[in-house]
Structure formats: C-alpha cells, structure tokens
Design an enzyme around this catalytic site. Structure first.
Site, PDB file in Angstrom:
ATOM      1  N   ASP A  27      -9.219  -5.512 -22.020  1.00  0.00           N
ATOM      2  CA  ASP A  27      -8.491  -5.608 -23.286  1.00  0.00           C
ATOM      3  C   ASP A  27      -9.506  -5.621 -24.437  1.00  0.00           C
ATOM      4  O   ASP A  27     -10.722  -5.555 -24.201  1.00  0.00           O
ATOM      5  CB  ASP A  27      -7.583  -6.842 -23.277  1.00  0.00           C
ATOM      6  CG  ASP A  27      -8.336  -8.158 -23.181  1.00  0.00           C
ATOM      7  OD1 ASP A  27      -9.569  -8.183 -23.400  1.00  0.00           O
ATOM      8  OD2 ASP A  27      -7.687  -9.174 -22.894  1.00  0.00           O
TER       9      ASP A  27
ATOM     10  N   LYS B  41      10.583  -8.740   9.682  1.00  0.00           N
ATOM     11  CA  LYS B  41      10.581  -7.496   8.912  1.00  0.00           C
ATOM     12  C   LYS B  41       9.656  -7.527   7.707  1.00  0.00           C
ATOM     13  O   LYS B  41       9.541  -6.530   7.001  1.00  0.00           O
ATOM     14  CB  LYS B  41      11.994  -7.176   8.428  1.00  0.00           C
ATOM     15  CG  LYS B  41      12.943  -6.788   9.541  1.00  0.00           C
ATOM     16  CD  LYS B  41      14.277  -6.352   8.971  1.00  0.00           C
ATOM     17  CE  LYS B  41      15.208  -5.898  10.080  1.00  0.00           C
ATOM     18  NZ  LYS B  41      16.469  -5.377   9.530  1.00  0.00           N
TER      19      LYS B  41
ATOM     20  N   THR C 206       4.779   0.302   2.618  1.00  0.00           N
ATOM     21  CA  THR C 206       5.096  -1.124   2.568  1.00  0.00           C
ATOM     22  C   THR C 206       5.422  -1.528   1.131  1.00  0.00           C
ATOM     23  O   THR C 206       4.572  -2.071   0.419  1.00  0.00           O
ATOM     24  CB  THR C 206       3.925  -1.975   3.094  1.00  0.00           C
ATOM     25  OG1 THR C 206       2.753  -1.665   2.334  1.00  0.00           O
ATOM     26  CG2 THR C 206       3.665  -1.719   4.567  1.00  0.00           C
ATOM     27  N   PRO C 207       6.636  -1.262   0.676  1.00  0.00           N
ATOM     28  CA  PRO C 207       7.000  -1.638  -0.693  1.00  0.00           C
ATOM     29  C   PRO C 207       6.824  -3.139  -0.946  1.00  0.00           C
ATOM     30  O   PRO C 207       7.002  -3.966  -0.050  1.00  0.00           O
ATOM     31  CB  PRO C 207       8.470  -1.248  -0.801  1.00  0.00           C
ATOM     32  CG  PRO C 207       8.667  -0.209   0.255  1.00  0.00           C
ATOM     33  CD  PRO C 207       7.724  -0.573   1.355  1.00  0.00           C
TER      34      PRO C 207
ATOM     35  N   TRP D 106       0.058   6.560   5.437  1.00  0.00           N
ATOM     36  CA  TRP D 106       1.531   6.564   5.368  1.00  0.00           C
ATOM     37  C   TRP D 106       2.103   7.946   5.653  1.00  0.00           C
ATOM     38  O   TRP D 106       3.129   8.064   6.320  1.00  0.00           O
ATOM     39  CB  TRP D 106       2.019   6.061   4.012  1.00  0.00           C
ATOM     40  CG  TRP D 106       1.613   4.660   3.651  1.00  0.00           C
ATOM     41  CD1 TRP D 106       1.262   4.234   2.398  1.00  0.00           C
ATOM     42  CD2 TRP D 106       1.519   3.498   4.480  1.00  0.00           C
ATOM     43  NE1 TRP D 106       0.957   2.890   2.419  1.00  0.00           N
ATOM     44  CE2 TRP D 106       1.101   2.418   3.691  1.00  0.00           C
ATOM     45  CE3 TRP D 106       1.736   3.268   5.834  1.00  0.00           C
ATOM     46  CZ2 TRP D 106       0.917   1.131   4.191  1.00  0.00           C
ATOM     47  CZ3 TRP D 106       1.540   1.986   6.347  1.00  0.00           C
ATOM     48  CH2 TRP D 106       1.142   0.942   5.530  1.00  0.00           C
TER      49      TRP D 106
END
Length: 137
Positions: free
Chosen positions: A17, A90, A59-60, A47
């Site tokens: 920043d 899961k 893998t969201p 993936w």
C-alpha cells in the site's frame, strides 16, 4: 497430521500500500497459491488432470480466518508453510504460516472441499479421496 510444505515468494512494490506495507489481501492470495502448491509438492496431479481422471475441479474455499502479527514490505522474501490441520469427510482445514526468516508474520486457516461439477448441475463436494489423503500424510 499432514506433510508441511514451503512456498517461497518475493514481495514486490505493487504488493504494498502507499505506506510500503503489504496490502492485506495479498496474504490471502499467497495462501491460496500455497494451497495448490501443497498438493503439487505432495504428488497430487494438477486439477486439470484430476478433472479428466476423477471429475475433481479443485478445492474451492469455504471459510478463511487470518491473524496478522507483523508487517512485510517490498524486497522481503517470505515463506508460506502449509499443512492440512484436519480432515473431515468432505472438507479439510489447511493451516498457513507466513514467515520472514524465522519471524511469524501471519497465520491463516482455510476450510476447503474437493468438488466436482456435474454437467448441467451445481458444484458438489465429494468425500476426500483416499489417494489424496495418503499422499498428503
């Protein structure tokens, strides 16, 4: 407990920043990159290959918690140490620790799920594949 991997990066001027400290969302970006890198270092196929072989698209992210202890600035070399802290049916929780040398700057936990995307359907979480859990342990 799983393996622990290290993902190294160099902080660039554009990561900071106007005060010269890393803009906080960049830590999330680096933890996300380290998440994928963790699986690659453990020998899990990319993936795109898992999509072909098992229908797994990735893998969201479901949830994230981050704690900041110290700042970083451009020119710093950082290491993100990543492991799977816990496995559920899961989902799993990855722990990321961002270091500059031996100094802990930031710690984050991400809850993720292995997902498939059936044709014409919605994303679905699946049971964590045994072969992935084995490679990461």
């Amino acid at each position: 407990m799983s393996k622990t991997t290290t993902y190294e990066l160099r902080v660039m001027f554009g990561d900071c920043d106007p005060a010269g400290i890393v803009f906080f969302p960049n830590f999330s970006k680096w933890m996300d990159a380290s998440s994928l890198d963790f699986f690659m270092q453990c020998g899990v196929p990319p993936w795109r290959e898992l999509k072909e072989s098992h229908g797994i698209i990735g893998t969201p992210l479901l949830e994230i918690h981050t704690k900041f202890m110290r700042p970083a600035t451009y020119g710093d070399t950082l290491q993100v140490r990543t492991c799977v802290e816990s496995w559920a049916a899961k989902t799993f929780v990855q722990k990321h620790q961002v270091f500059k040398g031996e100094e802990l700057l930031c710690e984050g936990r991400e809850t993720r799920a292995f997902c498939v995307h059936p044709e014409g359907g919605r994303l679905q979480a699946i049971a964590v594949p045994d072969f992935i859990r084995e490679r990461c342990s």
